[in-house]
Design a protein around this motif. Sequence first.
Motif, PDB file in Angstrom:
ATOM      1  N   ALA A   1     -14.347  -1.679   7.409  1.00 35.30           N
ATOM      2  CA  ALA A   1     -13.686  -2.540   6.328  1.00 35.30           C
ATOM      3  C   ALA A   1     -13.040  -1.993   5.214  1.00 35.30           C
ATOM      4  O   ALA A   1     -12.098  -2.098   4.791  1.00 35.30           O
ATOM      5  CB  ALA A   1     -14.751  -3.340   5.716  1.00 35.30           C
ATOM      6  N   ASN A   2     -13.675  -0.496   5.066  1.00 33.08           N
ATOM      7  CA  ASN A   2     -12.850   0.321   3.768  1.00 33.08           C
ATOM      8  C   ASN A   2     -11.824   0.665   4.306  1.00 33.08           C
ATOM      9  O   ASN A   2     -10.682   0.732   3.633  1.00 33.08           O
ATOM     10  CB  ASN A   2     -13.795   1.418   3.322  1.00 33.08           C
ATOM     11  N   TYR A   3     -11.590   1.074   5.678  1.00 37.49           N
ATOM     12  CA  TYR A   3     -10.484   1.755   6.253  1.00 37.49           C
ATOM     13  C   TYR A   3      -9.397   0.938   6.512  1.00 37.49           C
ATOM     14  O   TYR A   3      -8.269   1.043   5.925  1.00 37.49           O
ATOM     15  CB  TYR A   3     -10.919   2.267   7.541  1.00 37.49           C
ATOM     16  N   VAL A   4      -9.553  -0.349   6.714  1.00 36.32           N
ATOM     17  CA  VAL A   4      -8.748  -1.357   6.890  1.00 36.32           C
ATOM     18  C   VAL A   4      -8.128  -1.743   5.444  1.00 36.32           C
ATOM     19  O   VAL A   4      -7.111  -2.015   5.358  1.00 36.32           O
ATOM     20  CB  VAL A   4      -9.487  -2.747   7.593  1.00 36.32           C
ATOM     21  N   SER A   5      -9.178  -1.747   4.524  1.00 36.44           N
ATOM     22  CA  SER A   5      -8.656  -2.339   3.240  1.00 36.44           C
ATOM     23  C   SER A   5      -7.624  -1.049   2.498  1.00 36.44           C
ATOM     24  O   SER A   5      -6.529  -1.692   1.953  1.00 36.44           O
ATOM     25  CB  SER A   5      -9.917  -2.297   2.258  1.00 36.44           C
ATOM     26  N   VAL A   6      -7.922   0.011   2.771  1.00 40.87           N
ATOM     27  CA  VAL A   6      -7.035   1.148   2.332  1.00 40.87           C
ATOM     28  C   VAL A   6      -5.604   0.874   2.991  1.00 40.87           C
ATOM     29  O   VAL A   6      -4.598   1.042   2.253  1.00 40.87           O
ATOM     30  CB  VAL A   6      -7.644   2.755   2.605  1.00 40.87           C
ATOM     31  N   GLY A   7      -5.673   0.750   4.357  1.00 37.81           N
ATOM     32  CA  GLY A   7      -4.390   0.241   5.087  1.00 37.81           C
ATOM     33  C   GLY A   7      -3.512  -0.764   4.507  1.00 37.81           C
ATOM     34  O   GLY A   7      -2.324  -0.861   4.336  1.00 37.81           O
ATOM     35  N   GLN A   8      -4.383  -1.839   4.131  1.00 36.19           N
ATOM     36  CA  GLN A   8      -3.604  -3.207   3.499  1.00 36.19           C
ATOM     37  C   GLN A   8      -3.079  -2.695   2.201  1.00 36.19           C
ATOM     38  O   GLN A   8      -1.969  -3.571   1.775  1.00 36.19           O
ATOM     39  CB  GLN A   8      -4.807  -4.479   3.424  1.00 36.19           C
ATOM     40  N   ILE A   9      -3.860  -1.898   1.161  1.00 40.12           N
ATOM     41  CA  ILE A   9      -3.459  -1.686  -0.010  1.00 40.12           C
ATOM     42  C   ILE A   9      -2.232  -0.860   0.021  1.00 40.12           C
ATOM     43  O   ILE A   9      -1.232  -1.063  -0.768  1.00 40.12           O
ATOM     44  CB  ILE A   9      -4.632  -1.262  -0.811  1.00 40.12           C
ATOM     45  N   TYR A  10      -2.331   0.326   0.724  1.00 37.37           N
ATOM     46  CA  TYR A  10      -1.152   1.380   0.398  1.00 37.37           C
ATOM     47  C   TYR A  10      -0.239   1.463   1.596  1.00 37.37           C
ATOM     48  O   TYR A  10       0.861   2.071   1.438  1.00 37.37           O
ATOM     49  CB  TYR A  10      -1.981   2.743   0.533  1.00 37.37           C
ATOM     50  N   LEU A  11      -0.480   0.867   2.889  1.00 40.07           N
ATOM     51  CA  LEU A  11       0.473   1.170   4.012  1.00 40.07           C
ATOM     52  C   LEU A  11       1.471  -0.161   4.325  1.00 40.07           C
ATOM     53  O   LEU A  11       0.835  -1.215   4.416  1.00 40.07           O
ATOM     54  CB  LEU A  11      -0.323   1.339   5.283  1.00 40.07           C
TER      55      LEU A  11
ATOM     56  N   SER B   1       8.078   6.143   4.856  1.00 43.03           N
ATOM     57  CA  SER B   1       8.505   5.016   5.257  1.00 43.03           C
ATOM     58  C   SER B   1       7.257   4.074   5.599  1.00 43.03           C
ATOM     59  O   SER B   1       7.250   2.873   5.169  1.00 43.03           O
ATOM     60  CB  SER B   1       9.601   4.871   6.332  1.00 43.03           C
ATOM     61  N   HIS B   2       6.231   4.440   5.789  1.00 42.40           N
ATOM     62  CA  HIS B   2       4.683   3.705   6.093  1.00 42.40           C
ATOM     63  C   HIS B   2       4.160   3.375   4.971  1.00 42.40           C
ATOM     64  O   HIS B   2       3.392   2.310   4.689  1.00 42.40           O
ATOM     65  CB  HIS B   2       3.839   4.639   6.946  1.00 42.40           C
ATOM     66  N   VAL B   3       4.481   4.057   3.533  1.00 48.25           N
ATOM     67  CA  VAL B   3       3.476   3.988   2.420  1.00 48.25           C
ATOM     68  C   VAL B   3       4.370   3.061   1.538  1.00 48.25           C
ATOM     69  O   VAL B   3       5.517   3.144   1.353  1.00 48.25           O
ATOM     70  CB  VAL B   3       3.367   5.530   1.710  1.00 48.25           C
ATOM     71  N   LYS B   4       3.572   2.054   0.717  1.00 50.22           N
ATOM     72  CA  LYS B   4       4.394   1.041   0.078  1.00 50.22           C
ATOM     73  C   LYS B   4       4.573   2.123  -1.223  1.00 50.22           C
ATOM     74  O   LYS B   4       3.777   2.821  -1.770  1.00 50.22           O
ATOM     75  CB  LYS B   4       3.452   0.215  -0.331  1.00 50.22           C
ATOM     76  N   PRO B   5       5.888   1.890  -1.994  1.00 45.10           N
ATOM     77  CA  PRO B   5       6.318   2.700  -2.897  1.00 45.10           C
ATOM     78  C   PRO B   5       5.583   2.066  -4.297  1.00 45.10           C
ATOM     79  O   PRO B   5       5.444   2.659  -5.291  1.00 45.10           O
ATOM     80  CB  PRO B   5       7.770   2.282  -3.211  1.00 45.10           C
ATOM     81  N   LEU B   6       5.383   0.770  -4.456  1.00 46.37           N
ATOM     82  CA  LEU B   6       4.701   0.143  -5.441  1.00 46.37           C
ATOM     83  C   LEU B   6       3.386  -0.598  -4.986  1.00 46.37           C
ATOM     84  O   LEU B   6       3.483  -1.755  -4.503  1.00 46.37           O
ATOM     85  CB  LEU B   6       5.573  -0.966  -6.242  1.00 46.37           C
TER      86      LEU B   6
END
Length: 95
Positions: free
Chosen positions: A45-55, A68-73
């Motif tokens: 769940a933590n792994y998925v959360s990091v992906g949702q927040i930052y990618l 290009s995979h990482v969200k700028p904001l």
Amino acid sequence: MKTNTLIPDQLHKKPTAVNDKELTAVTNTLSPELLHKINAYWRAANYVSVGQIYLYDNPLLKEPLKLSHVKPLVVGHWGTTPGQNFIYVHLNRVI
């Protein structure tokens, strides 16, 4: 629907196990296998959360991570996510 009310002389008694396979016989605690499963669920769940927040893309890292995979904001932050996941994983046992 019947509601159970607490009687003061019953408050000191330990609750009985819902599923005997989840609890060890001697100490009435979770088995090592169930603890491992709960921990694995929490880590996932933590792994998925990091992906949702930052990618934006590539959460399973099937290809090398690119800028290009990482969200700028980033909207939101990592600070409360592990604690919320911890609560959710333990509430799943109650549900």
